[in-house]
Enzyme design. Structure first.
Site, PDB file in Angstrom:
ATOM      1  N   ASP A  22      -3.221 -18.165   0.889  1.00 43.89           N
ATOM      2  CA  ASP A  22      -4.388 -18.763   0.214  1.00 43.89           C
ATOM      3  C   ASP A  22      -4.988 -19.866   1.082  1.00 43.89           C
ATOM      4  O   ASP A  22      -6.216 -19.979   1.228  1.00 43.89           O
ATOM      5  CB  ASP A  22      -4.009 -19.288  -1.184  1.00 43.89           C
ATOM      6  CG  ASP A  22      -2.650 -19.949  -1.239  1.00 43.89           C
ATOM      7  OD1 ASP A  22      -1.884 -19.842  -0.257  1.00 43.89           O
ATOM      8  OD2 ASP A  22      -2.337 -20.592  -2.253  1.00 43.89           O
TER       9      ASP A  22
ATOM     10  N   ASP B 156      -5.439  -6.897   5.641  1.00 43.56           N
ATOM     11  CA  ASP B 156      -6.624  -6.137   5.268  1.00 43.56           C
ATOM     12  C   ASP B 156      -7.741  -7.112   4.879  1.00 43.56           C
ATOM     13  O   ASP B 156      -8.886  -7.015   5.335  1.00 43.56           O
ATOM     14  CB  ASP B 156      -6.256  -5.234   4.072  1.00 43.56           C
ATOM     15  CG  ASP B 156      -7.323  -4.207   3.748  1.00 43.56           C
ATOM     16  OD1 ASP B 156      -8.328  -4.159   4.456  1.00 43.56           O
ATOM     17  OD2 ASP B 156      -7.136  -3.469   2.759  1.00 43.56           O
TER      18      ASP B 156
ATOM     19  N   LYS C  30       3.364 -15.503   1.726  1.00 42.81           N
ATOM     20  CA  LYS C  30       3.292 -16.161   0.422  1.00 42.81           C
ATOM     21  C   LYS C  30       4.738 -16.475   0.057  1.00 42.81           C
ATOM     22  O   LYS C  30       5.281 -15.996  -0.958  1.00 42.81           O
ATOM     23  CB  LYS C  30       2.588 -15.220  -0.580  1.00 42.81           C
ATOM     24  CG  LYS C  30       2.224 -15.844  -1.904  1.00 42.81           C
ATOM     25  CD  LYS C  30       1.059 -16.821  -1.828  1.00 42.81           C
ATOM     26  CE  LYS C  30       0.844 -17.473  -3.193  1.00 42.81           C
ATOM     27  NZ  LYS C  30      -0.021 -18.653  -3.159  1.00 42.81           N
TER      28      LYS C  30
ATOM     29  N   ASP D 269     -11.004  -8.798   7.560  1.00 41.11           N
ATOM     30  CA  ASP D 269     -12.432  -8.653   7.246  1.00 41.11           C
ATOM     31  C   ASP D 269     -13.110 -10.012   7.130  1.00 41.11           C
ATOM     32  O   ASP D 269     -14.252 -10.191   7.554  1.00 41.11           O
ATOM     33  CB  ASP D 269     -12.632  -7.863   5.947  1.00 41.11           C
ATOM     34  CG  ASP D 269     -12.791  -6.371   6.215  1.00 41.11           C
ATOM     35  OD1 ASP D 269     -12.396  -5.924   7.311  1.00 41.11           O
ATOM     36  OD2 ASP D 269     -13.307  -5.654   5.338  1.00 41.11           O
TER      37      ASP D 269
ATOM     38  N   TYR E 137       0.817  -1.213   0.000  1.00 39.17           N
ATOM     39  CA  TYR E 137       0.000   0.000   0.000  1.00 39.17           C
ATOM     40  C   TYR E 137       0.850   1.263   0.000  1.00 39.17           C
ATOM     41  O   TYR E 137       0.396   2.334  -0.373  1.00 39.17           O
ATOM     42  CB  TYR E 137      -0.950   0.036   1.206  1.00 39.17           C
ATOM     43  CG  TYR E 137      -2.043  -1.021   1.176  1.00 39.17           C
ATOM     44  CD1 TYR E 137      -2.240  -1.816   0.047  1.00 39.17           C
ATOM     45  CD2 TYR E 137      -2.875  -1.226   2.255  1.00 39.17           C
ATOM     46  CE1 TYR E 137      -3.223  -2.787   0.019  1.00 39.17           C
ATOM     47  CE2 TYR E 137      -3.866  -2.194   2.229  1.00 39.17           C
ATOM     48  CZ  TYR E 137      -4.035  -2.976   1.109  1.00 39.17           C
ATOM     49  OH  TYR E 137      -5.019  -3.936   1.082  1.00 39.17           O
TER      50      TYR E 137
END
Ligand code: NAD
Length: 369
Positions: free
Chosen positions: A229, A253, A197, A257, A146
């Site tokens: 994943d 992020d 990852k 959620d 980000y």
């Protein structure tokens, strides 16, 4: 002498002022019982800030935050307000992102708890919920893709464009968020799942190396690594396997959620964003995970529990008032077990449940403290 806490209370827009009023009510009840003093400085932010003085984060509000030891935040943003105001001056960016940056809030902690009494509100089948879900998602908040440079959209000819985002982490950034996570795990069930990852990204390989190294300082915590994943899948298949989940910014992020959805309602999920610690105190920013809920604002319908538990997290993380924080969390549990429900967590099929408003559930929690 009793401890004196200086708190900036920024209620913001939509349901913000309603849920903030209940959190302050509960904090005042806790301050009486646990003999600490609170000095609350209430200041406008978001559209309330724009209405008051033309800016989503008025100078006086920022000054009030700087003069405080922590910030209790409601939420900001009303999608239907004045579309002529550009994105960078609208509350989500001009207030929220600005405050995160201003106070170098690098660690976001989101506890997701599904009490057994609210099993009906969880989207998962009951057999996947075990004895209730209790996960702490720790998200790195100031690094990664980000913020990494270069970041651009370039014209490359023939009407084509190319977008670039850059994922960057340094050893120090990974170490400090890992430390926060291991310390949190020590206070809980002593298990840490670090998400990366590592099979594809260099960032993932470094993340895994550094977290493994930091783990040596915390032999009482069990560390496991999981690819992002697989983690997304495991959260819905077997959420009860997780205690603390550590993620870099973008993975956090998304997964935070996903985890929040397991708690049944956004109105139940608090969060803490922590900055640096100096001496006994950690500067923190505490807010519900949900937004301003314009659909139910001003109707005494909002669930104030996320805001109330955010205040409990503030007592725990910024002021080390663990007994008071535990008492607030226990009061919330007691009121839920007694059957009081705002609309978002109400189950009409449950005869022992009673639908109440924002103020009523706030009163009950304050009384239970
Ligand atoms: P939202 O979280 O405000 O609402 C989503 C749904 O959840 C709605 O149905 C709402 O009624 C419900 N909900 C949320 N909190 C609740 C509570 N405490 N009690 C009961 N129900 C609750 O998300 P949205 O509608 O996408 O966004 C509305 C505005 O909030 C937007 O302007 C958005 O940018 C802003 N927002 C702000 C923050 C923040 O300040 N941190 C976070 C998210 C969204």
């Amino acid at each position: 002498m009793s401890k004196r806490l200086k708190i900036a209370a920024l209620a913001g827009d939509g349901i913000g002022p309603e849920v903030m009023a209940e959190a302050l009510k509960v904090l005042r009840a806790a301050s009486k019982k646990f003999a600490f003093e609170i000095e609350v400085n209430e200041a406008p932010v978001g559209w309330a800030g724009i209405d008051a003085s033309g800016k989503a984060l008025p100078d006086a509000t920022l000054a009030a935050c700087k003069a405080s030891d922590s910030i209790l935040f409601g939420s900001v943003g009303l999608p239907d307000r004045d579309p002529t105001i550009p994105r960078d001056q609208r509350p989500e960016r001009a207030a929220l992102l600005r405050l995160r940056k201003e106070f170098s809030l690098f660690a976001n902690l989101r506890p997701v708890k599904l009490p057994k009494a609210l099993a009906h509100a969880c989207p998962l089948a009951p057999q996947r919920q075990g004895d209730g879900i209790d996960i702490l998602v720790v998200r790195e908040l100031t690094g990664g893709i980000y913020f990494g440079q270069p970041k651009s959209i370039q014209d490359i000819g023939n009407g084509q464009q190319r977008a670039t985002d850059t994922m960057v982490y340094t050893t120090a950034e990974i170490e400090r968020i890992a430390e926060v996570s291991f310390r949190a795990a020590q206070q809980r069930r002593k298990k840490l799942t670090s998400i990366d990852k590592a099979n594809v990204l260099e960032n993932g390989a470094l993340w895994r190396d550094v977290v493994t190294r930091v783990a040596k300082k915390y032999p009482d915590v069990t560390l496991e690594h999981m690819l992002v994943d697989n983690a997304a899948m495991q959260l819905v298949l077997r959420p009860t396997q997780f205690d603390v989940v550590l993620c870099e910014n973008m993975f956090g992020d998304i997964l935070s959620d996903e985890a929040a959805a397991l708690a049944g309602s956004l109105g139940m999920v608090p969060s803490a964003s922590l900055g640096a610690t100096s001496g006994e105190q950690t500067f923190g920013f505490y807010e519900p995970a949900g937004g301003t809920a314009p659909d139910i604002a001003g109707k005494n319908l909002a669930n104030p529990i996320a805001q109330i538990i955010s205040a409990a997290l503030m007592l725990r993380f910024s002021f080390k008032l663990n007994d008071a924080a535990n008492a607030i969390e226990a009061a919330v549990e007691k009121v839920i077990n007694a059957g009081l429900r705002t609309g978002d967590i109400y189950n009409p099929a449950d005869n022992s449940a009673r639908k109440v408003g924002t103020r009523e559930i706030g009163d009950a929690i304050a009384a239970a403290v």
